[in-house]
Scaffold this motif. Structure first.
Motif, PDB file in Angstrom:
ATOM      1  N   TYR A  70       0.782   4.203  -3.240  1.00 41.72           N
ATOM      2  CA  TYR A  70       0.978   5.404  -2.148  1.00 41.72           C
ATOM      3  C   TYR A  70       1.960   6.507  -3.329  1.00 41.72           C
ATOM      4  O   TYR A  70       1.620   7.040  -3.764  1.00 41.72           O
ATOM      5  N   ASN A 121      -8.599  10.914  -4.580  1.00 38.78           N
ATOM      6  CA  ASN A 121      -9.355  11.228  -3.900  1.00 38.78           C
ATOM      7  C   ASN A 121      -8.345   8.857  -3.305  1.00 38.78           C
ATOM      8  O   ASN A 121      -8.625   8.666  -2.443  1.00 38.78           O
ATOM      9  N   LYS A 122      -8.199   8.565  -4.516  1.00 31.23           N
ATOM     10  CA  LYS A 122      -7.341   7.240  -4.333  1.00 31.23           C
ATOM     11  C   LYS A 122      -6.548   7.392  -3.360  1.00 31.23           C
ATOM     12  O   LYS A 122      -6.327   6.195  -2.018  1.00 31.23           O
ATOM     13  N   LYS A 182      -4.881   2.363   9.166  1.00 37.31           N
ATOM     14  CA  LYS A 182      -5.048   1.422   9.322  1.00 37.31           C
ATOM     15  C   LYS A 182      -4.468  -0.086   9.342  1.00 37.31           C
ATOM     16  O   LYS A 182      -4.586  -0.707  10.738  1.00 37.31           O
ATOM     17  N   LYS A 241       0.600  -1.248  -0.335  1.00 36.63           N
ATOM     18  CA  LYS A 241      -0.619   0.179  -0.165  1.00 36.63           C
ATOM     19  C   LYS A 241       0.487   1.133   0.398  1.00 36.63           C
ATOM     20  O   LYS A 241       0.719   2.302  -0.921  1.00 36.63           O
ATOM     21  N   ASN A 262      -6.850  10.219  -0.732  1.00 40.57           N
ATOM     22  CA  ASN A 262      -7.148   9.474   0.966  1.00 40.57           C
ATOM     23  C   ASN A 262      -7.391   8.415   1.368  1.00 40.57           C
ATOM     24  O   ASN A 262      -6.893   8.081   2.620  1.00 40.57           O
ATOM     25  N   ASN A 263      -8.002   7.713   0.258  1.00 37.93           N
ATOM     26  CA  ASN A 263      -8.217   5.593   0.594  1.00 37.93           C
ATOM     27  C   ASN A 263      -6.947   5.170   0.306  1.00 37.93           C
ATOM     28  O   ASN A 263      -7.084   4.753   1.804  1.00 37.93           O
ATOM     29  N   LEU A 264      -6.505   5.199   0.282  1.00 38.41           N
ATOM     30  CA  LEU A 264      -5.290   4.265  -0.037  1.00 38.41           C
ATOM     31  C   LEU A 264      -4.102   5.067   1.684  1.00 38.41           C
ATOM     32  O   LEU A 264      -4.085   4.205   3.095  1.00 38.41           O
ATOM     33  N   GLN A 265      -3.989   6.082   1.918  1.00 35.44           N
ATOM     34  CA  GLN A 265      -4.065   6.985   3.248  1.00 35.44           C
ATOM     35  C   GLN A 265      -4.505   6.681   4.141  1.00 35.44           C
ATOM     36  O   GLN A 265      -3.822   6.333   5.443  1.00 35.44           O
ATOM     37  N   GLN A 266      -5.511   6.540   4.373  1.00 36.20           N
ATOM     38  CA  GLN A 266      -6.878   5.679   5.851  1.00 36.20           C
ATOM     39  C   GLN A 266      -6.651   4.275   5.415  1.00 36.20           C
ATOM     40  O   GLN A 266      -6.003   3.997   6.886  1.00 36.20           O
ATOM     41  N   GLU A 267      -6.480   3.888   4.866  1.00 34.58           N
ATOM     42  CA  GLU A 267      -5.827   2.190   4.572  1.00 34.58           C
ATOM     43  C   GLU A 267      -4.407   2.126   5.233  1.00 34.58           C
ATOM     44  O   GLU A 267      -4.801   0.850   5.782  1.00 34.58           O
TER      45      GLU A 267
END
Length: 135
Positions: free
Chosen positions: A12, A119-120, A130, A8, A122-127
């Motif tokens: 990123y 957007n992608k 986690k 990931k 940001n999603n990767l950053q959240q993943e």
């Protein structure tokens, strides 16, 4: 760092680099649109002038010479491959407007791509966050 987290993170970084390149392209296109506006303004200034008027002619990079305007109805336009053709002022303005519209269309597509990429990202950053909190 586990494999999934590492993958990931690499994804990123790659996406971030791609988005930086897209952003550079958008900036370059914006500069080209501005340059075309300057050219169109120059055409309009020449239309307003009269044959025989003294004008400043750019040689490039901030260097100008005083010249006498012989014809304010036509311009010589480079159409590629070192080929120059005579165009009326209206034809030249129409071509410049078409070029601007094409550039704006590409810019719109790139900005959409950029937003989707952000957007992608940001999603990767959240993943990634986690996955890091699990470890």
């Amino acid at each position: 760092m586990n494999n999934e987290l590492q993958n990931k993170y690499v994804e990123y970084q790659q996406l971030n680099l791609q988005l930086q390149q897209v952003q550079k392209q958008v900036v370059q296109l914006e500069q080209q649109v501005v340059e075309l506006n300057v050219l169109k303004e120059g055409l309009n200034d020449i239309k307003k002038a009269k044959a025989g008027d003294e004008i400043l002619t750019s040689l490039g990079n901030g260097l100008f010479v005083k010249t006498e305007l012989k014809d304010n109805n036509q311009v010589l336009m480079n159409v590629g491959s070192k080929t120059v053709v005579t165009k009326t002022m209206d034809e030249a303005e129409k071509i410049l407007t078409q070029q601007q519209n094409e550039l704006k269309s590409v810019m719109k597509e790139l900005k959409t791509e950029l937003q989707q990429g952000v957007n992608k990202l940001n999603n990767l950053q959240q993943e990634i966050s986690k996955l890091q909190s699990k470890n």
